[in-house]
Design an enzyme around this catalytic site. Structure first.
Site, short mmCIF file in Angstrom:
data_model
loop_
_atom_site.label_atom_id
_atom_site.label_comp_id
_atom_site.label_asym_id
_atom_site.label_seq_id
_atom_site.Cartn_x
_atom_site.Cartn_y
_atom_site.Cartn_z
N GLU A 122 -2.54 -13.57 -1.52
CA GLU A 122 -1.28 -13.21 -0.85
C GLU A 122 -1.54 -11.87 -0.17
OE1 GLU A 122 1.83 -14.88 -1.13
OE2 GLU A 122 0.75 -16.49 -2.09
N CYS A 166 5.28 -6.49 2.53
CA CYS A 166 4.36 -7.43 3.20
C CYS A 166 5.08 -8.32 4.20
CB CYS A 166 3.62 -8.26 2.17
SG CYS A 166 4.73 -9.17 1.09
P1 NAD Z 1 -4.76 -3.15 -1.91
O1 NAD Z 1 -5.44 -4.33 -1.30
O2 NAD Z 1 -5.31 -1.81 -1.63
O3 NAD Z 1 -4.73 -3.28 -3.50
C1 NAD Z 1 -4.15 -4.41 -4.13
C2 NAD Z 1 -4.71 -4.51 -5.53
O4 NAD Z 1 -6.10 -4.77 -5.42
C3 NAD Z 1 -4.58 -3.25 -6.38
O5 NAD Z 1 -4.34 -3.60 -7.73
C4 NAD Z 1 -5.94 -2.62 -6.26
O6 NAD Z 1 -6.28 -1.81 -7.37
C5 NAD Z 1 -6.83 -3.85 -6.20
N1 NAD Z 1 -8.15 -3.65 -5.57
C6 NAD Z 1 -8.55 -2.67 -4.73
N2 NAD Z 1 -9.85 -2.84 -4.41
C7 NAD Z 1 -10.26 -3.96 -5.03
C8 NAD Z 1 -11.48 -4.69 -5.05
N3 NAD Z 1 -12.57 -4.28 -4.40
N4 NAD Z 1 -11.54 -5.83 -5.77
C9 NAD Z 1 -10.46 -6.28 -6.44
N5 NAD Z 1 -9.29 -5.63 -6.46
C10 NAD Z 1 -9.18 -4.49 -5.76
O7 NAD Z 1 -3.24 -3.29 -1.50
P2 NAD Z 1 -2.07 -2.26 -1.78
O8 NAD Z 1 -2.29 -1.07 -0.90
O9 NAD Z 1 -1.89 -2.07 -3.23
O10 NAD Z 1 -0.80 -3.10 -1.26
C11 NAD Z 1 -0.45 -3.19 0.06
C12 NAD Z 1 -1.02 -4.46 0.70
O11 NAD Z 1 -0.62 -5.59 -0.07
C13 NAD Z 1 -0.47 -4.71 2.08
O12 NAD Z 1 -1.50 -5.16 2.91
C14 NAD Z 1 0.56 -5.82 1.86
O13 NAD Z 1 0.83 -6.58 3.00
C15 NAD Z 1 -0.07 -6.60 0.78
N6 NAD Z 1 0.93 -7.38 0.05
C16 NAD Z 1 1.00 -8.73 0.25
C17 NAD Z 1 1.98 -9.47 -0.40
C18 NAD Z 1 2.11 -10.96 -0.20
O14 NAD Z 1 2.83 -11.60 -0.96
N7 NAD Z 1 1.47 -11.53 0.80
C19 NAD Z 1 2.87 -8.84 -1.25
C20 NAD Z 1 2.78 -7.46 -1.41
C21 NAD Z 1 1.79 -6.74 -0.77
#
Ligand code: NAD
Length: 499
Positions: A263, A297
């Site tokens: 997602e 998002c």
């Molecule tokens: P992010 O991708 O930076 O982090 C998301 C999660 O992934 C966190 O728990 C983080 O610790 C973890 N993470 C970071 N690096 C990783 C790696 N190398 N391997 C595995 N996990 C890792 O996102 P964010 O800044 O926390 O959230 C914002 C983003 O999330 C935006 O792009 C938003 O659009 C997206 N989002 C999407 C949805 C959806 O339902 N489509 C919902 C909410 C947020």
């Protein structure tokens, strides 16, 4: 006058959290810890453990054992439902505590946090029904001597990685569905918003969830998150976050071909036709831009508006933007709170500066609202935006809207779909034909007509294109966490191959 209630006062000292594995809390001990400052007040609010990779291995082993001995998957759906219903009651019983923690860590308005926590409880209640409704299929049309069955079985141990923008609500859009399917879980929340996920582990344990079925490890994404996506003991990862990190998760998960639910990000269009109820549409567009300080998002960050009304609509938006109450998230009247981190704040301001440099016209906002503490950004509206400009193409994840006018229906759809993303879209018109035709053509997992950012757990959520793969919530969201098994049964004596 100070509108804060005592309940919503800032804590005198940060609340310490260990992590939760096999039905109990584990103290940080000699592990490093990280103090989270409230993004609105710069006050220490929580202290979170940096788990090690050994901690992750331990949690995965525990979850594997809990799956293998069928202490959860072997229960009747009705028994799983009973636990989920108790968990919903447990959430409601801790509404004040959860809402306050969520606001302190995220900077979102307290009234919004309360709504999200109550909404989360309702999702657990819905998923309880889904636990009982999950079923397979039969093929009774294969001739008199064959019966075909299709069974659904829990996929196994699920690694759950969640972001910071809706920590508790997004958790609720996944956990009860995964549990309804009979899987076990190792969850890793965002490193800046771990508290409510940890409290949820305790609520589930108190609701009677067997030990080892829901485990939480905390720590950084690049360390623990990455190790989860690579882990051979995890059968599926449900990842919610940015498209960039989602791509990394996809590559890392190839080792054991684990299933991946993704997602990801969005750059979602709000298509406004000239025949819409413009006051309603403007309200929806402003809400879609500014809800959760634009850190959403499915936020509608691209306004695709019919040229004949573009100038008037721009004025309407600017007037509504000026009336949004941005400020202290502990004030029950606040509508838009703080930006999550300094890095996110700088990134949003960088996009705004890029838009100005690129020649876009700033209609309103555009500035950081620097008080003594915290990080806030004015709701910002850009017109005269080139379709190739970064502010029109990249996910800004802040309260920033770009206006893109169109002349024909075809052009509206073409602009709406001119993005790598396909998460959500909103369509505003009173013409039913136009609404439904646009709904068919727009490439997005979620479409809203004459509304935006609304819904409930019954309908599935997920993205087209680079916004992800797989679906969460609804009965689809339970099926996502199952494997499908086909069974052929011979009735009567076999036709022998060896004569
Ligand atoms: P992010 O991708 O930076 O982090 C998301 C999660 O992934 C966190 O728990 C983080 O610790 C973890 N993470 C970071 N690096 C990783 C790696 N190398 N391997 C595995 N996990 C890792 O996102 P964010 O800044 O926390 O959230 C914002 C983003 O999330 C935006 O792009 C938003 O659009 C997206 N989002 C999407 C949805 C959806 O339902 N489509 C919902 C909410 C947020």
């Amino acid at each position: 006058m100070d509108k804060k209630t005592p309940l919503h006062a800032l804590p005198a000292s940060p609340r310490d959290f260990g992590f939760f594995v096999d039905g109990h809390w584990i103290e940080p001990g000699s592990r490093a810890t990280v103090v989270r400052l409230s993004p609105a007040h710069d006050v220490p609010v929580t202290c979170i453990t940096r788990c090690t990779k050994d901690d992750l291995d331990h949690a995965v082993t525990v979850a594997r054992e809990a799956f293998a001995d069928r202490r959860w998957s072997g229960l009747a759906g009705a028994d799983r439902a009973a636990v989920l219903l108790k968990a919903a009651a447990g959430i409601r019983g801790r509404l004040d505590e959860l809402s306050l923690l969520e606001t302190l860590e995220t900077g979102k308005p307290i009234s919004q946090s309360r709504g999200e926590v109550e909404g989360a409880a309702a999702i657990y209640e819905y998923a309880a029904g889904a636990a009982r409704a999950l079923h397979g299929d039969t093929f009774n049309n294969l001739g008199d001597r064959v019966l075909g069955l299709v069974t659904r079985e829990p996929i196994g141990v699920v690694g759950l990685i969640t972001p910071w923008n809706f920590p508790f609500f997004i958790l609720a859009e996944r956990v009860p569905f995964i549990l309804a399917a009979g899987c076990t879980i190792v969850a890793k929340p965002s490193e800046v918003t771990s508290a409510t996920t940890l409290v949820m582990a305790e609520i589930l344990a108190n609701a009677g969830l067997p030990d080892g079925v829901f485990n939480v490890v905390t720590g950084s994404g690049s360390d623990i998150g990455q190790a989860m996506t690579e882990h051979a003991g995890i059968d599926m990862v449900s990842f919610t976050g940015s498209t960039e990190v989602g791509r990394r998760a996809l590559l890392a998960s190839a080792g054991n071909f684990k299933k991946l639910g993704l997602e990801l990000g969005g750059k979602n269009p709000q298509i406004v036709f000239a025949d819409a109820d413009l006051d309603d549409a403007a309200d929806g567009v402003v809400f879609g831009t500014c809800f959760n300080a634009g850190q959403c998002c499915v936020g509608g960050s691209r306004l695709v508006v019919e040229r004949s009304i573009a100038a008037d609509f721009e004025k309407l938006l600017a007037e509504k933007f000026s009336r949004i109450r941005v400020g202290d998230p502990l004030d029950p009247e606040t509508q838009v709170g703080a930006i999550i981190t300094s890095a996110q704040n700088d990134s949003i301001l960088g996009h705004i500066a890029g838009g100005l440099k690129g020649g876009a016209r700033l209609v309103c906002g555009g500035e950081a609202m620097n008080g003594k503490v915290g990080r806030f950004i004015q709701p910002t509206l850009f017109a005269d935006v080139g379709r190739d400009m970064a502010i029109a193409r990249e996910e800004i994840f802040g309260p920033v809207l770009t206006i893109l006018p169109f002349d024909t229906f075809e052009e509206a759809v073409e602009i709406a779909n001119d993005t790598i993303y396909g998460l959500a879209a909103s369509i505003w018109t009173k013409n039913l034909d136009k609404a439904l035709q646009a709904m068919r053509l727009v490439q997005a997992g979620r479409v809203w007509i004459n509304t935006t950012i609304s819904g409930g757990p019954e309908l599935p959520i997920g993205g087209f294109k680079q916004s992800g793969s797989g679906r969460e919530t609804g009965i689809y969201g339970v099926e996502e966490y199952t494997e499908v098994k086909s069974v052929h049964i011979t009735l009567g004596k076999r036709d022998h191959w060896v004569s």
